[in-house]
Design a protein around this motif. Structure first.
Motif, PDB file in Angstrom:
ATOM      1  N   LYS A   1       0.802  -1.231   0.000  1.00 24.45           N
ATOM      2  CA  LYS A   1       0.000   0.000   0.000  1.00 24.45           C
ATOM      3  C   LYS A   1       0.833   1.279   0.000  1.00 24.45           C
ATOM      4  CE  LYS A   1      -0.708   0.286   4.977  1.00 24.45           C
ATOM      5  NZ  LYS A   1      -1.694   0.352   6.036  1.00 24.45           N
ATOM      6  N   ASN A   2       2.126   1.183   0.222  1.00 24.33           N
ATOM      7  CA  ASN A   2       2.966   2.374   0.288  1.00 24.33           C
ATOM      8  C   ASN A   2       3.889   2.561  -0.917  1.00 24.33           C
ATOM      9  OD1 ASN A   2       2.029   3.155   2.904  1.00 24.33           O
ATOM     10  ND2 ASN A   2       3.268   1.492   3.754  1.00 24.33           N
ATOM     11  N   THR A   3       3.918   1.608  -1.834  1.00 20.29           N
ATOM     12  CA  THR A   3       4.850   1.669  -2.953  1.00 20.29           C
ATOM     13  C   THR A   3       4.104   1.911  -4.258  1.00 20.29           C
ATOM     14  OG1 THR A   3       6.259   0.084  -1.788  1.00 20.29           O
ATOM     15  CG2 THR A   3       6.728   0.456  -4.129  1.00 20.29           C
TER      16      THR A   3
ATOM     17  N   GLN B   1      -5.084  10.552  -3.296  1.00 24.40           N
ATOM     18  CA  GLN B   1      -5.118   9.110  -3.497  1.00 24.40           C
ATOM     19  C   GLN B   1      -5.930   8.815  -4.750  1.00 24.40           C
ATOM     20  OE1 GLN B   1      -6.644   7.055  -0.112  1.00 24.40           O
ATOM     21  NE2 GLN B   1      -6.468   5.043  -1.042  1.00 24.40           N
TER      22      GLN B   1
END
Length: 146
Positions: A102-104, A127
């Motif tokens: 979820k962070n990359t 987002q």
């Protein structure tokens, strides 16, 4: 989390006289419904200004993610051209791989276009959501109240 009013503004184009700009994200080769979505969006010119189509990846027993993306891209172009052979609506390729976590982020011409279009429109993108999340937000906007 967006408020109900913010969600309603995003998804409730039927209750406005304004024409809205839309970027349609689709895994067009994966299922039959996306071809109809492309055609309907292109033909709904009274309410919608389709500014771009972005091809999304999919994978199954017959296609890996990169192949699924290319098949979706080609299908989106094919449907666009069947609806309007003179169409200048651009089609952009999405990612050739899924997000590793979820962070990359994963770079793609579709992601870059979406961010560029949003910045030109003066939006501050925090987002980009995917289809199931958008469907859930749409359902909530039409069924829940604050």
């Amino acid at each position: 989390m967006a408020s109900y009013k913010e969600i309603e503004k995003i998804f409730n184009i039927h209750h406005t006289d304004e024409k809205v700009d839309v970027i349609l994200d689709t895994d067009a080769f994966n299922e039959q419904d996306d071809q109809f979505a492309i055609a309907q969006t292109m033909l709904s010119t009274e309410k919608i200004n389709l500014i771009a189509i972005t091809a999304a990846p999919f994978s199954n027993k017959r296609a890996d993610v990169a192949t699924g993306l290319e098949l979706s891209y080609q299908e989106a172009v094919k449907v666009r051209d069947l609806v309007d052979p003179a169409s200048e609506i651009p089609v952009f390729r999405g990612s050739t791989k899924y997000l590793p976590d979820k962070n990359t982020p994963v770079d793609s011409e579709a992601a870059r276009y979406i961010i560029e279009a949003a910045n030109k429109a003066g939006l501050n993108i925090r987002q980009i959501i995917n289809e199931p999340t958008a469907a859930a937000l749409n359902y909530g906007a039409n069924h829940w109240r604050e």
